[in-house]
Design a protein around this motif. Structure first.
Motif, PDB file in Angstrom:
ATOM      1  N   THR A 126       0.842  -1.205   0.000  1.00 54.48           N
ATOM      2  CA  THR A 126       0.000   0.000   0.000  1.00 54.48           C
ATOM      3  C   THR A 126       0.871   1.246   0.000  1.00 54.48           C
ATOM      4  N   VAL A 127       1.908   1.225   0.872  1.00 56.54           N
ATOM      5  CA  VAL A 127       2.793   2.396   0.958  1.00 56.54           C
ATOM      6  C   VAL A 127       3.482   2.621  -0.379  1.00 56.54           C
TER       7      VAL A 127
ATOM      8  N   THR B  71       4.050   5.759  -5.370  1.00 60.70           N
ATOM      9  CA  THR B  71       4.257   5.902  -6.807  1.00 60.70           C
ATOM     10  C   THR B  71       2.984   6.356  -7.530  1.00 60.70           C
ATOM     11  N   ALA B  72       1.832   6.366  -6.829  1.00 59.50           N
ATOM     12  CA  ALA B  72       0.586   6.743  -7.482  1.00 59.50           C
ATOM     13  C   ALA B  72       0.657   8.194  -7.922  1.00 59.50           C
ATOM     14  N   LYS B  73       0.282   8.414  -9.166  1.00 63.29           N
ATOM     15  CA  LYS B  73       0.332   9.786  -9.685  1.00 63.29           C
ATOM     16  C   LYS B  73      -0.956  10.508  -9.354  1.00 63.29           C
ATOM     17  N   LEU B  74      -0.824  11.796  -9.113  1.00 69.09           N
ATOM     18  CA  LEU B  74      -2.019  12.621  -8.895  1.00 69.09           C
ATOM     19  C   LEU B  74      -2.763  12.769 -10.217  1.00 69.09           C
TER      20      LEU B  74
ATOM     21  N   ASP C  14       6.196  14.283 -16.109  1.00 63.42           N
ATOM     22  CA  ASP C  14       5.533  12.967 -16.186  1.00 63.42           C
ATOM     23  C   ASP C  14       5.163  12.424 -14.807  1.00 63.42           C
ATOM     24  N   ARG C  15       5.212  13.290 -13.795  1.00 65.72           N
ATOM     25  CA  ARG C  15       4.965  12.775 -12.439  1.00 65.72           C
ATOM     26  C   ARG C  15       3.521  12.972 -11.960  1.00 65.72           C
ATOM     27  N   ALA C  16       2.640  13.331 -12.857  1.00 61.28           N
ATOM     28  CA  ALA C  16       1.203  13.412 -12.534  1.00 61.28           C
ATOM     29  C   ALA C  16       0.431  13.331 -13.845  1.00 61.28           C
ATOM     30  N   ASN C  17      -0.837  12.974 -13.723  1.00 56.04           N
ATOM     31  CA  ASN C  17      -1.689  12.948 -14.918  1.00 56.04           C
ATOM     32  C   ASN C  17      -2.463  14.251 -15.002  1.00 56.04           C
TER      33      ASN C  17
ATOM     34  N   ASN D  57       7.297  15.083  -4.436  1.00 54.84           N
ATOM     35  CA  ASN D  57       7.668  15.782  -5.667  1.00 54.84           C
ATOM     36  C   ASN D  57       7.629  17.306  -5.519  1.00 54.84           C
ATOM     37  N   ALA D  58       7.470  17.783  -4.293  1.00 55.75           N
ATOM     38  CA  ALA D  58       7.297  19.230  -4.080  1.00 55.75           C
ATOM     39  C   ALA D  58       8.462  20.038  -4.658  1.00 55.75           C
TER      40      ALA D  58
END
Lengths: 180, 309
Positions: free
Chosen positions: B26-27, B32-35, B54-57, B159-160
């Protein structure tokens, strides 16, 4: 079979007209009073950012973000001279005669600038927060009566008698709304 | 009895290991889940894609090709809205179609990012109505890009820094376009130049060059003025000695030709940046076009004034 009869006098319509008009007026007045009570006074003391300094305030707000990035990467608070050398507006001299020029002073994490436009003296201020991951805040103040014109510019960073307005219009609206 | 307890302990250990593996999975999935980031207008698509790479949709709320001024959300749009983690909005009048739905739907998992939260706005007295065209100007765009990057960083702290670094790099590109225009404009005598525009979209852009608009022609965006309004505008343009009129690209306005013929004002076209397909490069390309147009217009106006025409 007994027939009950009742004579109904025909109205001339005038009384009904008055009653309908009266109720309509009352409804409108009530609605107007309710609307005013809900929204009427919320933004009445909102002060729009003056046209001559709006562009400079946008640049100042952007500069605040870039100063925070410099603080984070290079671990120092840049001076006015170094901001000017880096070409960060509005600290750098303007290339156009139509743009406003400010005189700047710095007190630690506060930058304050002034410019006279027409008969008014405008002041702008950028305050850096203690934490580098927080955004800097830009403010403005218009001195219509020239009360602050002779004050030392640096003092304005700590002068508590001035009501500074936020450069972020959203902040202004929210502050005014919450104040009521 | 001893075997029974040992067997139970063994089962508990197995269960514990199983739960640990699930927790780890889960962690790692959430790390790795993209926003899924929604946008309401074309410029915000450019801003957000340049910030997140490429770090979010990035997903537009409405499909390309619709006019955002009078749009009503379809069921498909509403479904997209429900699948977003965040949505970047103009929030001051240019995407009311989205704001209305966001207010009504009450989506607790949706973060609304007000791009204009820190922008010094052109406001009407009272503070309820603002000029929403902040995306047509360079500095106001940079201000929005930083706000969006910071807010996205709060939603995705891993990713801030990446977002803020990209925002800084994008701001540099935008500023390069502006500095190039400033180089060309600075030798010109622009103090006496007077400008008109078809609608109030260019106020933020022009103020960055110390210019203001002397006359706005359209009563509202896309609404042609009536005959009497047109005559008033023509009189106003003549009396204000306006040299250039800015109007929108790809907007066929016959009355603009009338103004040009009647007043001798020259027409130039700016991009409004809310057309066609959603493209990463739209803002940089159209800003370049707009500032090239501005330089051409101010050069023409300056020469006209110098020649005393």
């Amino acid at each position: 079979m007994k027939i009950h009869s009742e004579t109904v006098l025909a109205r001339d319509g005038k009384l009904e007209d008055k009653i309908v008009f009266g109720f309509s007026l009352l409804t409108l007045l009530t609605a107007a009073a309710l609307l005013y009570a809900l929204y009427g006074h919320q933004h009445s003391d909102f002060t729009a950012i003056p046209k001559p300094i709006r562009a400079a305030l946008t640049s100042l707000s952007n500069a605040g973000e870039e100063i925070q990035i410099i603080r984070e990467i290079e671990e120092y608070i840049p001076s006015i001279d170094s901001l000017s050398e880096l070409g960060i507006a509005p600290f750098t001299p303007s290339a156009l005669s139509t743009q406003i020029q400010f005189s700047w002073e710095q007190v630690s994490s506060c930058y304050v600038g002034t410019s006279v436009i027409g008969t008014k003296q405008y002041f702008v201020k950028l305050e850096l927060p203690d934490l580098i991951d927080q955004p800097a805040k830009a403010y403005w103040f218009a001195d219509a009566e020239n009360q602050k014109s002779r004050a030392e510019l640096k003092q304005l960073c700590i002068d508590s008698t001035i009501t500074w307005h936020s450069a972020a219009t959203f902040d202004n609206i929210n502050t005014k709304t919450h104040a009521h | 009895m001893h075997i029974n307890i040992s067997s139970r302990l063994q089962n508990l250990r197995t269960l514990q290991q199983f739960l640990s593996v699930i927790a780890l999975l889960t962690v790692s999935v959430s790390a790795t889940a993209k926003l899924n980031i929604g946008i309401t207008l074309h410029p915000y698509h450019s801003y957000v894609t340049n910030i997140v790479s490429d770090r979010a949709n990035v997903m537009p709320l409405i499909e390309a090709g619709f006019n955002p001024h009078a749009y009503k959300l379809s069921p498909a749009d509403l479904n997209r809205l429900k699948n977003m983690d965040a949505i970047v909005v103009n929030g001051i009048g240019h995407d009311e179609f989205a704001m209305e739905a966001i207010r009504k739907l009450n989506l607790p998992n949706l973060t609304v990012i007000e791009a204009n939260a820190a922008v010094p706005l052109i406001s009407k007295q009272g503070g309820k109505v603002h000029n929403p065209h902040t995306f047509v100007a360079i500095d106001a765009t940079i201000r929005q890009v930083y706000t969006i990057a910071r807010e996205l960083g709060k939603l995705d702290p891993n990713n801030a820094k990446f977002f803020l670094k990209n925002a800084l790099s994008y701001a540099k590109k935008l500023r390069t376009i502006k500095n190039k225009a400033l180089e060309n404009i600075s030798p010109l005598d622009i103090g006496l130049i007077r400008i008109a525009s078809t609608h109030g979209a260019y106020g933020y852009l022009l103020q960055e060059f110390g210019m203001t608009v002397s006359a706005v022609v359209e009563p509202a965006h896309g609404v042609s003025p009536s005959a009497s309004q047109l005559q008033d505008t023509i009189n106003k343009i003549k009396s204000a000695n306006v040299q250039v009129l800015f109007t929108e690209l790809n907007m066929p306005n016959q009355y603009v030709d009338v103004i040009e013929n009647e007043t001798g004002t020259r027409i130039y076209h700016f991009s409004h940046m809310t057309y066609g397909e959603y493209r990463d490069a739209l803002v940089l390309e159209d800003m370049t076009h707009n500032l090239k147009t501005l330089v051409e217009a101010l050069t023409y106006a300056s020469e006209t004034l110098n020649n005393g025409l």
